[in-house]
Design a protein around this motif. Sequence first.
Motif, PDB file in Angstrom:
ATOM      1  N   ALA A 189       0.797  -1.267  -0.197  1.00 39.81           N
ATOM      2  CA  ALA A 189       0.011  -0.061   0.159  1.00 39.81           C
ATOM      3  C   ALA A 189       0.894   1.175  -0.029  1.00 39.81           C
ATOM      4  N   SER A 190       0.565   2.085  -0.804  1.00 39.02           N
ATOM      5  CA  SER A 190       1.347   3.273  -1.043  1.00 39.02           C
ATOM      6  C   SER A 190       0.337   4.497  -1.328  1.00 39.02           C
ATOM      7  N   GLY A 191       0.898   5.813  -1.185  1.00 36.60           N
ATOM      8  CA  GLY A 191       0.012   6.833  -1.418  1.00 36.60           C
ATOM      9  C   GLY A 191      -0.226   7.659  -0.372  1.00 36.60           C
ATOM     10  N   PRO A 192      -0.881   8.927  -0.482  1.00 32.94           N
ATOM     11  CA  PRO A 192      -1.444   9.834   0.353  1.00 32.94           C
ATOM     12  C   PRO A 192      -2.267   9.209   1.543  1.00 32.94           C
ATOM     13  N   LEU A 195      -4.661   4.463  10.970  1.00 29.21           N
ATOM     14  CA  LEU A 195      -3.586   4.080  10.041  1.00 29.21           C
ATOM     15  C   LEU A 195      -3.192   2.673  10.321  1.00 29.21           C
ATOM     16  N   ALA A 196      -3.476   2.426  11.645  1.00 27.60           N
ATOM     17  CA  ALA A 196      -3.133   0.855  12.123  1.00 27.60           C
ATOM     18  C   ALA A 196      -4.365   0.063  11.501  1.00 27.60           C
ATOM     19  N   GLU A 197      -5.651   0.258  11.272  1.00 26.00           N
ATOM     20  CA  GLU A 197      -6.550  -0.378  10.613  1.00 26.00           C
ATOM     21  C   GLU A 197      -6.293  -0.434   9.059  1.00 26.00           C
ATOM     22  N   VAL A 198      -5.776   0.509   8.651  1.00 23.63           N
ATOM     23  CA  VAL A 198      -5.329   0.398   7.291  1.00 23.63           C
ATOM     24  C   VAL A 198      -4.343  -0.356   6.823  1.00 23.63           C
ATOM     25  N   PHE A 199      -3.451  -0.473   7.818  1.00 28.63           N
ATOM     26  CA  PHE A 199      -2.019  -1.268   7.793  1.00 28.63           C
ATOM     27  C   PHE A 199      -2.563  -2.916   7.763  1.00 28.63           C
ATOM     28  N   ARG A 200      -3.515  -3.060   8.851  1.00 31.92           N
ATOM     29  CA  ARG A 200      -3.867  -4.360   8.965  1.00 31.92           C
ATOM     30  C   ARG A 200      -4.483  -5.129   7.942  1.00 31.92           C
ATOM     31  N   GLU A 201      -5.234  -4.196   7.372  1.00 27.55           N
ATOM     32  CA  GLU A 201      -6.180  -4.614   5.961  1.00 27.55           C
ATOM     33  C   GLU A 201      -5.202  -4.918   5.063  1.00 27.55           C
ATOM     34  N   ALA A 202      -4.246  -3.958   4.815  1.00 27.53           N
ATOM     35  CA  ALA A 202      -3.104  -4.074   3.754  1.00 27.53           C
ATOM     36  C   ALA A 202      -2.409  -5.375   3.912  1.00 27.53           C
ATOM     37  N   ASP A 233      -4.826  10.013   3.173  1.00 25.68           N
ATOM     38  CA  ASP A 233      -6.217  10.113   2.955  1.00 25.68           C
ATOM     39  C   ASP A 233      -6.757   9.074   1.861  1.00 25.68           C
ATOM     40  N   GLU A 234      -6.092   8.765   0.704  1.00 24.47           N
ATOM     41  CA  GLU A 234      -6.231   7.823  -0.196  1.00 24.47           C
ATOM     42  C   GLU A 234      -6.255   6.382   0.226  1.00 24.47           C
ATOM     43  N   LEU A 235      -5.292   6.258   1.081  1.00 27.16           N
ATOM     44  CA  LEU A 235      -5.212   5.046   1.657  1.00 27.16           C
ATOM     45  C   LEU A 235      -6.329   4.354   2.552  1.00 27.16           C
ATOM     46  N   ARG A 236      -6.776   5.542   3.441  1.00 29.10           N
ATOM     47  CA  ARG A 236      -7.925   5.457   4.296  1.00 29.10           C
ATOM     48  C   ARG A 236      -9.163   4.975   3.537  1.00 29.10           C
ATOM     49  N   ARG A 237      -9.562   5.922   2.315  1.00 35.48           N
ATOM     50  CA  ARG A 237     -10.670   5.581   1.415  1.00 35.48           C
ATOM     51  C   ARG A 237     -10.513   4.347   0.997  1.00 35.48           C
TER      52      ARG A 237
END
Length: 89
Positions: free
Chosen positions: A2-5, A79-86, A7-11
Amino acid sequence: MASGPVDELRRAHADRVLRVDVEGAPDGWWDEAGGVASAERAGPSTRLTLADGADPQRILDAARAGGKVTHFSEVEPSLAEVFREAVRA
């Protein structure tokens, strides 16, 4: 990867989640709206994970029918939730 801004990662990497606080509403008030994949309730506050295609306005209407709405917002994933999903992907 996962990479990018941020806000985009969260969406891109998160479920749509609402926090709805409704005073005086019975358990399951959200069932009338449909489109709720899961719900976690703690007192007047409910965290709703929406199914694909769910209409937040229908959720708000059901909340109003259930009691006094004191809070209604979309929850931004940490960000932790985004990381876990990635990592799971």
